[in-house]
Design a protein around this motif. Structure first.
Motif, PDB file in Angstrom:
ATOM      1  N   TYR A 160       4.118   7.578  15.550  1.00 33.18           N
ATOM      2  CA  TYR A 160       5.230   6.551  15.657  1.00 33.18           C
ATOM      3  C   TYR A 160       6.404   7.033  14.551  1.00 33.18           C
ATOM      4  CZ  TYR A 160       2.527   3.776  18.517  1.00 33.18           C
ATOM      5  OH  TYR A 160       1.661   3.027  19.573  1.00 33.18           O
ATOM      6  N   VAL A 161       6.380   8.089  13.773  1.00 33.94           N
ATOM      7  CA  VAL A 161       7.150   8.315  12.991  1.00 33.94           C
ATOM      8  C   VAL A 161       8.788   8.070  13.132  1.00 33.94           C
ATOM      9  CG1 VAL A 161       7.575  10.784  13.054  1.00 33.94           C
ATOM     10  CG2 VAL A 161       7.775   9.758  10.909  1.00 33.94           C
ATOM     11  N   GLY A 162       9.222   8.392  14.174  1.00 31.90           N
ATOM     12  CA  GLY A 162      10.674   8.220  14.433  1.00 31.90           C
ATOM     13  C   GLY A 162      11.072   6.846  14.859  1.00 31.90           C
ATOM     14  N   GLU A 163       9.988   6.051  15.389  1.00 33.07           N
ATOM     15  CA  GLU A 163      10.123   4.886  15.729  1.00 33.07           C
ATOM     16  C   GLU A 163      10.297   3.936  14.154  1.00 33.07           C
ATOM     17  OE1 GLU A 163       8.162   6.486  17.366  1.00 33.07           O
ATOM     18  OE2 GLU A 163       8.807   6.323  19.605  1.00 33.07           O
ATOM     19  N   LEU A 164       9.093   4.500  13.491  1.00 37.04           N
ATOM     20  CA  LEU A 164       9.323   3.713  11.976  1.00 37.04           C
ATOM     21  C   LEU A 164      10.430   4.074  11.269  1.00 37.04           C
ATOM     22  CD1 LEU A 164       5.712   4.646  11.298  1.00 37.04           C
ATOM     23  CD2 LEU A 164       6.529   2.419  11.471  1.00 37.04           C
ATOM     24  N   ILE A 165      11.286   5.097  11.403  1.00 34.08           N
ATOM     25  CA  ILE A 165      12.340   5.462  10.726  1.00 34.08           C
ATOM     26  C   ILE A 165      13.459   4.683  11.400  1.00 34.08           C
ATOM     27  CG2 ILE A 165      14.109   7.156  10.169  1.00 34.08           C
ATOM     28  CD1 ILE A 165      11.717   9.380  10.128  1.00 34.08           C
TER      29      ILE A 165
ATOM     30  N   LEU B 261       7.611  -0.526   5.904  1.00 36.30           N
ATOM     31  CA  LEU B 261       8.044   0.562   6.712  1.00 36.30           C
ATOM     32  C   LEU B 261       8.209   1.679   6.027  1.00 36.30           C
ATOM     33  CD1 LEU B 261      10.475  -1.521   8.967  1.00 36.30           C
ATOM     34  CD2 LEU B 261       8.327  -0.699   9.557  1.00 36.30           C
ATOM     35  N   LEU B 262       8.629   1.887   4.873  1.00 39.99           N
ATOM     36  CA  LEU B 262       8.965   3.340   4.218  1.00 39.99           C
ATOM     37  C   LEU B 262       7.568   3.844   3.546  1.00 39.99           C
ATOM     38  CD1 LEU B 262      11.144   5.058   3.404  1.00 39.99           C
ATOM     39  CD2 LEU B 262      11.353   3.993   1.280  1.00 39.99           C
ATOM     40  N   GLU B 263       6.776   2.805   3.543  1.00 44.08           N
ATOM     41  CA  GLU B 263       5.461   3.108   3.156  1.00 44.08           C
ATOM     42  C   GLU B 263       4.704   3.776   4.442  1.00 44.08           C
ATOM     43  OE1 GLU B 263       0.958   1.356   1.657  1.00 44.08           O
ATOM     44  OE2 GLU B 263       2.854   0.085   1.547  1.00 44.08           O
ATOM     45  N   LEU B 264       4.949   3.148   5.568  1.00 45.71           N
ATOM     46  CA  LEU B 264       4.358   3.749   6.809  1.00 45.71           C
ATOM     47  C   LEU B 264       4.942   5.233   7.138  1.00 45.71           C
ATOM     48  CD1 LEU B 264       4.103   0.629   8.790  1.00 45.71           C
ATOM     49  CD2 LEU B 264       2.244   1.905   8.015  1.00 45.71           C
ATOM     50  N   VAL B 265       6.217   5.286   6.857  1.00 46.97           N
ATOM     51  CA  VAL B 265       7.303   6.607   7.074  1.00 46.97           C
ATOM     52  C   VAL B 265       6.399   7.575   6.112  1.00 46.97           C
ATOM     53  CG1 VAL B 265       9.035   8.098   7.003  1.00 46.97           C
ATOM     54  CG2 VAL B 265       9.015   5.686   7.957  1.00 46.97           C
ATOM     55  N   ALA B 266       6.052   7.259   4.860  1.00 47.67           N
ATOM     56  CA  ALA B 266       5.440   8.378   3.901  1.00 47.67           C
ATOM     57  C   ALA B 266       3.919   8.736   4.349  1.00 47.67           C
ATOM     58  CB  ALA B 266       5.416   7.741   2.684  1.00 47.67           C
ATOM     59  N   GLU B 267       3.077   7.846   4.720  1.00 47.20           N
ATOM     60  CA  GLU B 267       2.019   7.732   5.376  1.00 47.20           C
ATOM     61  C   GLU B 267       2.123   9.058   6.464  1.00 47.20           C
ATOM     62  OE1 GLU B 267      -1.021   7.211   4.658  1.00 47.20           O
ATOM     63  OE2 GLU B 267      -0.473   5.962   2.942  1.00 47.20           O
TER      64      GLU B 267
END
Length: 112
Positions: free
Chosen positions: A35-40, A55-61
């Motif tokens: 889901y990286v695109g959606e998270l960004i 959300l930024l933490e999730l993008v980092a993950e």
């Protein structure tokens, strides 16, 4: 992964129930790479500072190269938590470009 599941998890992260929020975060963390695109996109559109950090933490993950520019840009954030996750995201990317961005930010005094 289904976009419907992503949308449901994002909505659950906005609820008042801490356990529901935590479960949604855990789901998204497990599937962050899908889901990286959606998270960004959610990160850029989100107005709540606390949720933006999550959300930024999730993008980092996700450890996705497509997040490089997002992390690079957030190194200049006035919000210390955002800068922390930008640094951590670049470290987790572990690419030459990510390390160059960190070195540049350090030389500019943006990070220590």
């Amino acid at each position: 992964m289904s976009l419907r599941r992503f949308d449901q998890a994002i909505q659950r992260m906005r609820t008042g129930d801490a356990q529901v929020r935590a479960d949604a975060f855990d789901f998204l963390r497990e599937h962050a790479d899908a889901y990286v695109g959606e998270l960004i996109a959610e990160y850029r559109a989100e107005g709540d500072d606390a949720l933006r950090c999550l959300l930024l933490e999730l993008v980092a993950e996700a450890r996705a190269v497509q997040a490089l520019e997002l992390f690079r840009g957030e190194l200049e954030s006035m919000d210390e938590s955002v800068r922390f996750w930008a640094v951590r995201g670049l470290e987790m990317l572990d690419t030459r470009e990510a390390w160059q961005a960190l070195e540049h930010a350090e030389s500019e005094g943006l990070i220590a």
